[in-house]
Scaffold this active site. Sequence first.
Site, PDB file in Angstrom:
ATOM      1  N   ASP A  38      -7.140   6.426   3.756  1.00 56.50           N
ATOM      2  CA  ASP A  38      -6.157   6.719   2.710  1.00 56.50           C
ATOM      3  C   ASP A  38      -4.943   5.803   2.854  1.00 56.50           C
ATOM      4  O   ASP A  38      -4.574   5.422   3.971  1.00 56.50           O
ATOM      5  CB  ASP A  38      -5.736   8.201   2.845  1.00 56.50           C
ATOM      6  N   ASN A  86     -13.341  10.566  -7.279  1.00 55.95           N
ATOM      7  CA  ASN A  86     -12.661   9.285  -7.547  1.00 55.95           C
ATOM      8  C   ASN A  86     -12.986   8.691  -8.917  1.00 55.95           C
ATOM      9  O   ASN A  86     -12.314   7.758  -9.372  1.00 55.95           O
ATOM     10  CB  ASN A  86     -12.981   8.243  -6.453  1.00 55.95           C
TER      11      ASN A  86
END
Length: 258
Positions: A38, A86
């Site tokens: 991330d 996503n």
Amino acid sequence: MIFRSGPKLSKTAQEAAAHLHAGGALDHGVRHAAIIMDGNGRWASKRGVPRFIGHKQGVEAVRATVRAARDLGLEALTLYAFSSENWKRPEDEVADLMGLLRHFIRADVDEFIANDVRLKIIGNYKALAPDLVEMIDDVVNRTAHNSGTTLAIALNYGAQDELLRAVQTLARSAATGEIDPAEIQITHIDAALDTADMPPLDLLIRTSGEQRLSNFLLWQAAYSELYFTDILWPDFDGAALKAALEAFSSRERRFGGR
Ligand code: FPP
């Protein structure tokens, strides 16, 4: 420092593992680590460059981390590259991520083969573009007999989706009489998951300071140690992985006992 890396890192995961079993310097105790990568976007915005550059640098961090995982004797490294959620990102960002993935798989296959790395995919990757699926299947087949580190890339992955697919598999077996529902054990669920042939998950790392599991390996993380670091993914490297393994070495794992 809790474990010593020695002056020179081992050449292969097998050598590293042998070293480990001989009580050697790589005795960190982690067989399988997973990473929620991330912070690519924040890395890019801190530098005033497009998000794509953050993702591109993120691929370099993937390369460095895979090499380090192998040198540090990990049997398996699982990376969360693209979640089933996503797809909600802007179309051009999804296209950028798929492009980087295509390039990575094509460009790094020779290195996987030379370094005894086995590529595995977890998640519903068959829903990706047909050319990408074909490319992935080819590299997975070409590296299937490698016995060093397994690199599992999570693509179109969501833990709830993985569990749902496992439940469907078991329900089908029950419907055909292959298995008695009353006899279903935890091991049957383990075996129906995408991670079936992987060692138990010892360590789950998340970068960028966020402290969530984000639908990643929910079943497998039942007794994993969690490690959160403020490092943004594009800055992650072998030293950062080593720091996580050192932190793991100092944890006391009780698995519900005392
Ligand atoms: C999170 O950063 C990262 C991702 C959603 C994708 C991770 C992908 C890569 C590292 C590149 C492709 C991977 C491989 C295996 C070739 P973010 O964009 O959510 O960052 P932010 O939270 O700072 O915005």
